[in-house]
Design a protein around this motif. Structure first.
Motif, PDB file in Angstrom:
ATOM      1  N   GLU A  65     -25.664   0.773  -7.741  1.00 60.78           N
ATOM      2  CA  GLU A  65     -26.067   1.715  -8.802  1.00 60.78           C
ATOM      3  C   GLU A  65     -27.059   2.748  -8.289  1.00 60.78           C
ATOM      4  OE1 GLU A  65     -27.637   1.792 -13.431  1.00 60.78           O
ATOM      5  OE2 GLU A  65     -27.604  -0.102 -12.343  1.00 60.78           O
ATOM      6  N   ARG A  66     -27.966   2.351  -7.398  1.00 55.67           N
ATOM      7  CA  ARG A  66     -28.919   3.330  -6.855  1.00 55.67           C
ATOM      8  C   ARG A  66     -28.192   4.406  -6.052  1.00 55.67           C
ATOM      9  NH1 ARG A  66     -32.026  -1.387  -6.286  1.00 55.67           N
ATOM     10  NH2 ARG A  66     -31.323  -1.758  -4.158  1.00 55.67           N
ATOM     11  N   ALA A  67     -27.123   4.016  -5.349  1.00 52.48           N
ATOM     12  CA  ALA A  67     -26.384   4.983  -4.536  1.00 52.48           C
ATOM     13  C   ALA A  67     -25.600   5.969  -5.391  1.00 52.48           C
ATOM     14  CB  ALA A  67     -25.439   4.249  -3.583  1.00 52.48           C
ATOM     15  N   LEU A  68     -25.213   5.570  -6.604  1.00 53.77           N
ATOM     16  CA  LEU A  68     -24.397   6.443  -7.444  1.00 53.77           C
ATOM     17  C   LEU A  68     -25.114   7.735  -7.807  1.00 53.77           C
ATOM     18  CD1 LEU A  68     -22.701   3.942  -9.940  1.00 53.77           C
ATOM     19  CD2 LEU A  68     -21.855   4.796  -7.774  1.00 53.77           C
ATOM     20  N   SER A  69     -26.437   7.722  -7.802  1.00 49.02           N
ATOM     21  CA  SER A  69     -27.188   8.901  -8.234  1.00 49.02           C
ATOM     22  C   SER A  69     -27.046  10.086  -7.289  1.00 49.02           C
ATOM     23  CB  SER A  69     -28.682   8.547  -8.390  1.00 49.02           C
ATOM     24  OG  SER A  69     -29.235   8.160  -7.140  1.00 49.02           O
ATOM     25  N   VAL A  70     -26.503   9.882  -6.077  1.00 46.09           N
ATOM     26  CA  VAL A  70     -26.390  10.977  -5.108  1.00 46.09           C
ATOM     27  C   VAL A  70     -24.938  11.314  -4.785  1.00 46.09           C
ATOM     28  CG1 VAL A  70     -28.638  10.492  -4.078  1.00 46.09           C
ATOM     29  CG2 VAL A  70     -26.600   9.392  -3.138  1.00 46.09           C
ATOM     30  N   LEU A  71     -23.987  10.770  -5.542  1.00 48.69           N
ATOM     31  CA  LEU A  71     -22.573  10.994  -5.237  1.00 48.69           C
ATOM     32  C   LEU A  71     -22.058  12.274  -5.886  1.00 48.69           C
ATOM     33  CD1 LEU A  71     -21.023   7.421  -5.635  1.00 48.69           C
ATOM     34  CD2 LEU A  71     -22.059   8.462  -3.613  1.00 48.69           C
ATOM     35  N   ASP A  72     -21.137  12.937  -5.181  1.00 46.27           N
ATOM     36  CA  ASP A  72     -20.391  14.062  -5.751  1.00 46.27           C
ATOM     37  C   ASP A  72     -19.067  13.588  -6.333  1.00 46.27           C
ATOM     38  OD1 ASP A  72     -22.340  15.947  -4.947  1.00 46.27           O
ATOM     39  OD2 ASP A  72     -21.526  15.909  -2.911  1.00 46.27           O
ATOM     40  N   CYS A  73     -18.501  12.550  -5.748  1.00 39.37           N
ATOM     41  CA  CYS A  73     -17.306  11.909  -6.290  1.00 39.37           C
ATOM     42  C   CYS A  73     -17.235  10.505  -5.702  1.00 39.37           C
ATOM     43  CB  CYS A  73     -16.037  12.705  -5.973  1.00 39.37           C
ATOM     44  SG  CYS A  73     -15.582  12.722  -4.229  1.00 39.37           S
ATOM     45  N   ALA A  74     -16.296   9.705  -6.187  1.00 38.76           N
ATOM     46  CA  ALA A  74     -16.201   8.318  -5.726  1.00 38.76           C
ATOM     47  C   ALA A  74     -14.744   7.941  -5.515  1.00 38.76           C
ATOM     48  CB  ALA A  74     -16.854   7.374  -6.729  1.00 38.76           C
ATOM     49  N   ILE A  75     -14.525   7.004  -4.598  1.00 39.88           N
ATOM     50  CA  ILE A  75     -13.217   6.375  -4.421  1.00 39.88           C
ATOM     51  C   ILE A  75     -13.343   4.948  -4.930  1.00 39.88           C
ATOM     52  CG2 ILE A  75     -11.488   5.611  -2.773  1.00 39.88           C
ATOM     53  CD1 ILE A  75     -12.284   7.921  -0.957  1.00 39.88           C
ATOM     54  N   LEU A  76     -12.577   4.607  -5.939  1.00 37.92           N
ATOM     55  CA  LEU A  76     -12.558   3.242  -6.468  1.00 37.92           C
ATOM     56  C   LEU A  76     -11.362   2.523  -5.865  1.00 37.92           C
ATOM     57  CD1 LEU A  76     -13.646   1.076  -8.402  1.00 37.92           C
ATOM     58  CD2 LEU A  76     -12.167   2.050 -10.173  1.00 37.92           C
ATOM     59  N   VAL A  77     -11.629   1.481  -5.085  1.00 34.47           N
ATOM     60  CA  VAL A  77     -10.576   0.735  -4.392  1.00 34.47           C
ATOM     61  C   VAL A  77     -10.160  -0.447  -5.263  1.00 34.47           C
ATOM     62  CG1 VAL A  77      -9.903  -0.408  -2.262  1.00 34.47           C
ATOM     63  CG2 VAL A  77     -11.604   1.425  -2.203  1.00 34.47           C
ATOM     64  N   ILE A  78      -8.867  -0.560  -5.508  1.00 41.75           N
ATOM     65  CA  ILE A  78      -8.302  -1.652  -6.309  1.00 41.75           C
ATOM     66  C   ILE A  78      -7.426  -2.513  -5.409  1.00 41.75           C
ATOM     67  CG2 ILE A  78      -6.930  -2.257  -8.347  1.00 41.75           C
ATOM     68  CD1 ILE A  78      -9.396  -0.715  -9.092  1.00 41.75           C
ATOM     69  N   SER A  79      -7.599  -3.814  -5.500  1.00 38.26           N
ATOM     70  CA  SER A  79      -6.735  -4.716  -4.733  1.00 38.26           C
ATOM     71  C   SER A  79      -5.376  -4.788  -5.408  1.00 38.26           C
ATOM     72  CB  SER A  79      -7.366  -6.110  -4.652  1.00 38.26           C
ATOM     73  OG  SER A  79      -6.438  -7.035  -4.117  1.00 38.26           O
ATOM     74  N   GLY A  80      -4.310  -4.482  -4.647  1.00 40.77           N
ATOM     75  CA  GLY A  80      -2.961  -4.580  -5.200  1.00 40.77           C
ATOM     76  C   GLY A  80      -2.566  -6.002  -5.511  1.00 40.77           C
ATOM     77  N   ILE A  81      -3.281  -6.974  -4.952  1.00 38.00           N
ATOM     78  CA  ILE A  81      -2.978  -8.383  -5.211  1.00 38.00           C
ATOM     79  C   ILE A  81      -3.646  -8.845  -6.504  1.00 38.00           C
ATOM     80  CG2 ILE A  81      -3.190 -10.735  -4.322  1.00 38.00           C
ATOM     81  CD1 ILE A  81      -3.274  -9.528  -1.517  1.00 38.00           C
ATOM     82  N   ASP A  82      -4.923  -8.494  -6.685  1.00 35.99           N
ATOM     83  CA  ASP A  82      -5.707  -8.994  -7.818  1.00 35.99           C
ATOM     84  C   ASP A  82      -5.761  -8.024  -8.990  1.00 35.99           C
ATOM     85  OD1 ASP A  82      -6.516 -11.372  -6.406  1.00 35.99           O
ATOM     86  OD2 ASP A  82      -7.830 -10.090  -5.223  1.00 35.99           O
ATOM     87  N   THR A 127     -16.475   2.498  -3.555  1.00 43.02           N
ATOM     88  CA  THR A 127     -16.811   1.442  -4.506  1.00 43.02           C
ATOM     89  C   THR A 127     -15.614   0.530  -4.724  1.00 43.02           C
ATOM     90  OG1 THR A 127     -16.155   2.793  -6.407  1.00 43.02           O
ATOM     91  CG2 THR A 127     -18.446   2.966  -5.681  1.00 43.02           C
ATOM     92  N   ALA A 128     -15.898  -0.736  -5.022  1.00 43.55           N
ATOM     93  CA  ALA A 128     -14.805  -1.690  -5.253  1.00 43.55           C
ATOM     94  C   ALA A 128     -15.371  -3.043  -5.631  1.00 43.55           C
ATOM     95  CB  ALA A 128     -13.935  -1.842  -4.002  1.00 43.55           C
ATOM     96  N   HIS A 129     -14.526  -3.878  -6.208  1.00 39.42           N
ATOM     97  CA  HIS A 129     -14.811  -5.294  -6.348  1.00 39.42           C
ATOM     98  C   HIS A 129     -14.770  -5.910  -4.950  1.00 39.42           C
ATOM     99  CE1 HIS A 129     -14.216  -9.545  -7.350  1.00 39.42           C
ATOM    100  NE2 HIS A 129     -14.588  -9.264  -8.588  1.00 39.42           N
ATOM    101  N   VAL A 130     -15.540  -6.960  -4.738  1.00 43.60           N
ATOM    102  CA  VAL A 130     -15.601  -7.590  -3.428  1.00 43.60           C
ATOM    103  C   VAL A 130     -14.204  -8.019  -2.965  1.00 43.60           C
ATOM    104  CG1 VAL A 130     -16.040  -9.919  -4.329  1.00 43.60           C
ATOM    105  CG2 VAL A 130     -16.859  -9.295  -2.048  1.00 43.60           C
ATOM    106  N   ASP A 131     -13.941  -7.827  -1.665  1.00 38.67           N
ATOM    107  CA  ASP A 131     -12.676  -8.195  -1.008  1.00 38.67           C
ATOM    108  C   ASP A 131     -11.486  -7.325  -1.412  1.00 38.67           C
ATOM    109  OD1 ASP A 131     -13.860 -10.237   0.446  1.00 38.67           O
ATOM    110  OD2 ASP A 131     -13.464 -11.749  -1.084  1.00 38.67           O
ATOM    111  N   ALA A 132     -11.760  -6.155  -2.013  1.00 37.40           N
ATOM    112  CA  ALA A 132     -10.650  -5.251  -2.339  1.00 37.40           C
ATOM    113  C   ALA A 132     -10.226  -4.439  -1.121  1.00 37.40           C
ATOM    114  CB  ALA A 132     -11.041  -4.318  -3.484  1.00 37.40           C
ATOM    115  N   GLY A 133     -11.035  -4.423  -0.053  1.00 39.35           N
ATOM    116  CA  GLY A 133     -10.703  -3.689   1.159  1.00 39.35           C
ATOM    117  C   GLY A 133     -11.410  -2.357   1.277  1.00 39.35           C
TER     118      GLY A 133
END
Length: 856
Positions: free
Chosen positions: A86-103, A9-15
């Motif tokens: 949001e529909r995909a979140l219902s089947v996750l065991d954990c998540a990786i949240l990607v943050i852009s070091g620039i933004d 998961t991430a904001h768009v263009d975070a990589g």
């Protein structure tokens, strides 16, 4: 094998997609990592994604590491496709949240963080692009702790772990006890804290240059808790797709296992596919923890729980704009509506609707990017170049106080009366439907039918014709006739009861609001505060952030939708506005909106609040504000206060004796003189014949069109036969239709999808006076019935028996009458009973005649 499903998961263009490629490459699953800018990434498989460089559809990839199987589920980062995330979140065991070091933390990052908290998903944070970031690691970590959670902890490997242990000990009691006792913290204690969201491990690196990837994978392997599954079968559906005309149900197995040829809700699984990127491997069995796509299921839907799994929660995110499809000349609107319903199966947030008054199709969307993607999808899937009208705000309506709605439906030989209590609910509650009616008053089957009909319809309000929400509807009482009531009667009565209640209630118009954060130069603060006040927004006191001012609050979407351009203008490009959908609140300019929309509740005959009563052998209409005087039942509810907003419904026992009406009439006649009137109707309004003549009904025989396979798989008796022998089920239905035709004296046309015929011609058989039609190879029964009903309805009365929702809409448009499979089953059973009774009477008459002759 241990299995773990990880959401990217991430904001768009975070990589995010680049990180997924790097993880697959480092783990040995890919020989070469793809790149988004080169349009060869492993997970962005759709042409739309590669051309735009963004993820649009959630897709999976499988990797193996340290003896365990990890499934990466790459989700969209753009706000327009957040419903897919949001529909995909219902089947996750954990998540990786990607943050852009620039933004750093951006607007959609906070939305995703809130969604992850709502679904209680453990999170690993990866700060990407640190090789080109201007700020240092300490600054970025401080921002994460300030804007997301103070529980975000730097897990970068270091020689001296004591500072890490000290920081962790402050966040979790078990880790504190372990540290105090041993001077260290065991991985098991950290793993437990991560699973409970008491700690969010954070790693830094560059996905494009493969730095920090190994540390992230080692951290997930060490600190992610693998779920334990039971032996009972369960599955959670999170997505529906269509590939090469094959409908696929994407689900996570949450217990037991799923095998090919297994039966789910009466349907057999014909194939199992485990996807990794664009490719898949066929499997005979899917074990617990797997993400699998099952073929052969036609009734599944996103969010569905199967087996031990319960139904999913209502989505937090919802579209706030509605668009009307503009079709090219020559395209049939009913066919296009059926096509759009297929897309709604894949993306329920589209909320496709059809307005029969104007023949328009409407969809709900998040924004312009989704609109452009949807246009491309329609062109690719159906070969139709559609356009969309300018989007309008998706309003909703609710009520401010409790009210009782009464619906009565009693044309000749029909009868049903329904009383509903409608109460306001807290914002965001949606619609709740339940029953508080005793089975001694109304049979359980009738109650279930009423509740089912209320669930199936999108009820609209009386202010603007927008969908209603935040209302609890309770069935209070009702009445049926042993002789005349049919299933459709309660549907009519229930719908009229809802509308009648809304007409009496104090309705409130709701509009969508954004939660916003506005960061502007300090000198622009006055302009911003004035704008927000003019918008009708609510906001906190401005906060200073160096040379900038930060304002947070909420404001109507209708006012703030294009405000970012104004911010950019008056701040000379230095200001930043971030908006997140907050929810529905009372409309700030309700009177203006209601006037502009110009909805006429009385003129909406498809959603009438009036009731139908019967007198002198004919039905007559009663206006909604007079129905209470004509109702046959007492509901036992009164409202104590005069102020509607403060009223609380009070249930009271009511005893009305037959003598009450007689006493009233006696008092009336004592005052005004004797009234000579039929005593059966003396308390009812006289029936007034219509002033204009109704259009005469078509002459000639009635035609009945029957969708053969739809009926077979809707009736339990035939469905069981079809499970063993489809030919036997078909023969049994033909026999029933022959009996029905002989008794009803109507023309019956029984239609089956292409079964025997290969080629461009149909086969027609005459069996027992009915026509049995097998459609040609490329023609479905739906298509044939739509054409036949359109032609026959010009000169004849036509009824169509089917439970296909889309087909029923088209049938009404053709001028035919629709009959659901359940209603038709009751008709056929009644005919079979009548035939047996006639045979029994004739047999008894024959025996009596023979006895008389013997005596003579």
């Amino acid at each position: 094998m241990k299995r773990l499903v990880i959401g990217m998961t991430a904001h768009v263009d975070a990589g995010k997609t680049t990180l997924s490629e790097a993880m697959l490459f480092v783990s040995g699953e890919l020989r070469k990592a793809g790149r988004v800018d080169k349009r060869d990434s492993f997970l962005d498989t759709h042409a739309i994604e590669r051309s735009r460089g963004i993820t649009v559809f959630a897709k999976q990839a499988v990797m193996h590491l340290n003896g365990a199987e990890y499934t990466l589920l790459d989700t969209p980062g753009h706000t327009d496709f957040s419903a897919e995330t949001e529909r995909a979140l219902s089947v996750l065991d954990c998540a990786i949240l990607v943050i852009s070091g620039i933004d750093g933390v951006q607007s959609h990052t906070e939305t995703i963080w809130r969604l992850l908290a709502r679904y209680n998903i453990p999170v690993f944070v990866f700060v990407n692009k640190t090789d080109i970031a201007v700020t240092g690691k300490d600054f970025l970590l401080a921002e994460l702790q300030a804007k997301l959670s103070h529980r975000v902890v730097d897990f970068t490997p270091r020689e001296d772990k004591i500072p890490l242990y000290e920081e962790l000990a402050e966040l979790d009691e078990n880790m504190m006890n372990s540290f105090l006792e041993t001077g260290a913290i065991a991985d098991e204690n950290i793993r437990e804290a991560v699973s409970k969201r008491n700690v969010f491990p954070c790693y830094f690196g560059s996905a494009l240059k493969f730095t920090g990837i190994t540390q992230l994978l080692d951290g997930i392997s060490a600190y992610a808790k693998f779920p334990e599954y039971g032996g009972d079968f369960g599955a959670r559906v999170y997505k529906i797709t269509t590939e090469n005309n094959t409908r696929l149900t994407h689900m996570k197995i949450t217990g037991g296992s799923l095998k090919v040829r297994s039966e789910i809700n009466g349907e057999k699984v014909t194939a199992l596919r485990i996807y990794s990127g664009a490719k898949f491997t066929s499997a005979d069995t899917a074990e617990a923890g797997c993400l699998v796509a099952a073929a052969g299921l036609t009734e599944t839907f996103a969010g569905q729980g199967i087996g031990i799994e319960k139904a999913g929660t209502s989505p937090l995110l919802a579209p706030v704009l509605t668009y009307r499809l503009v079709l090219p000349q020559g395209v049939d609107v009913h066919t296009m509506y059926k096509n759009m319903l297929l897309l709604e199966e894949e993306d329920p947030a589209l909320h496709v609707s059809f307005d029969p008054r104007f023949g328009d199709i409407h969809v709900s969307l998040m924004g312009k990017i989704q609109l452009e993607v949807l246009t491309t999808v329609i062109k690719d899937r159906f070969g139709i170049d559609v356009q969309f009208d300018r989007g309008s705000i998706a309003y909703k309506e609710t009520i401010a106080s409790p009210v009782v709605g009464i619906g009565h439906y009693e044309p000749l030989r029909h009868y049903a009366e329904v009383h509903l209590l409608m109460e306001p609910l807290p914002a965001g509650s949606g619609i709740e439907i339940c029953s508080d009616c005793s089975e001694d008053v109304l049979d359980r089957n009738w109650q279930r039918l009423i509740l089912s009909n209320l669930h199936d319809k999108t009820h609209i309000g009386v202010l603007t014709g927008s969908p209603i929400t935040d209302i609890k509807i309770t069935l209070v009482t009702g009445r049926a006739s042993l002789k005349h009531t049919e299933g459709g009667d309660f549907r009519q009565a229930a719908y009229r009861a809802v509308r009648m209640g809304l007409r009496y209630a104090q309705s409130v118009l709701l509009e969508p609001f954004y939660s916003f954060t506005l960061r502007i130069p300090a000198e622009c603060t006055g302009r911003a505060l004035n704008d927000l006040q003019q918008m009708g927004g609510e906001f906190s006191s401005p906060e200073n952030d160096g040379e900038f001012t930060v304002i947070t609050g909420k404001a109507p979407v209708s006012e703030m939708a294009d405000y970012h351009t104004d911010v950019s203008g008056y701040s000379k490009g230095r200001g930043r506005l971030t908006c997140v959908f907050e929810g529905y609140y009372p409309c700030h300019n309700a009177e203006e909106v209601i006037e502009n929309i110009g909805y006429d509740a009385d003129g909406d005959l498809d959603n009438t609040a009036d009731s139908v009563f019967c007198a002198h052998g004919a039905g007559y209409g009663v206006k909604w504000d007079e129905v209470r005087d004509y109702a046959h039942l007492e509901n036992g509810i009164s409202f104590a206060a005069d102020s509607r907003a403060d009223d609380e419904p009070v249930r009271r026992s009511v005893s009305v004796s037959p003598a009450d009406d007689d006493e009233l009439m006696t008092i009336f006649e004592r005052t005004y003189g004797k009234i000579n009137r039929d005593p059966r109707t003396k308390m009812r309004r006289e029936y007034e014949p219509p002033k204009t003549k109704a259009k005469p009904l078509p002459q000639g025989p009635v035609y009945l069109l029957v969708d053969g396979y739809n009926i077979i798989f809707s009736w339990d008796e035939l469905k069981k036969l079809a499970a063993d022998d489809l030919d036997l089920a078909r023969s049994r239905l033909i026999q029933l239709m022959c009996n029905y035709r002989g008794y009803k004296k109507c023309e019956v046309i029984l239609v089956f999808d292409a079964y025997k015929i290969k080629g461009d011609h149909r086969e027609v058989e005459q069996v027992g006076g009915i026509s049995v039609i097998y459609t040609k190879e490329a023609e479905t029964a739906d298509m044939y019935i739509e054409k036949a009903s359109h032609e026959l309805a010009k000169e004849h009365r036509v009824r169509v028996a089917t439970s296909d929702g889309a087909e029923q809409v088209i049938i009404l448009g053709n001028g035919a009458y629709r009959v659901s499979a359940a209603e038709f089953y009751e008709e056929v059973k009644a005919v079979e009973t009548e035939i047996r009774d006639i045979i029994d009477r004739n047999s008894q008459k024959g025996r009596n005649t023979r006895n008389i002759k013997v005596k003579e």
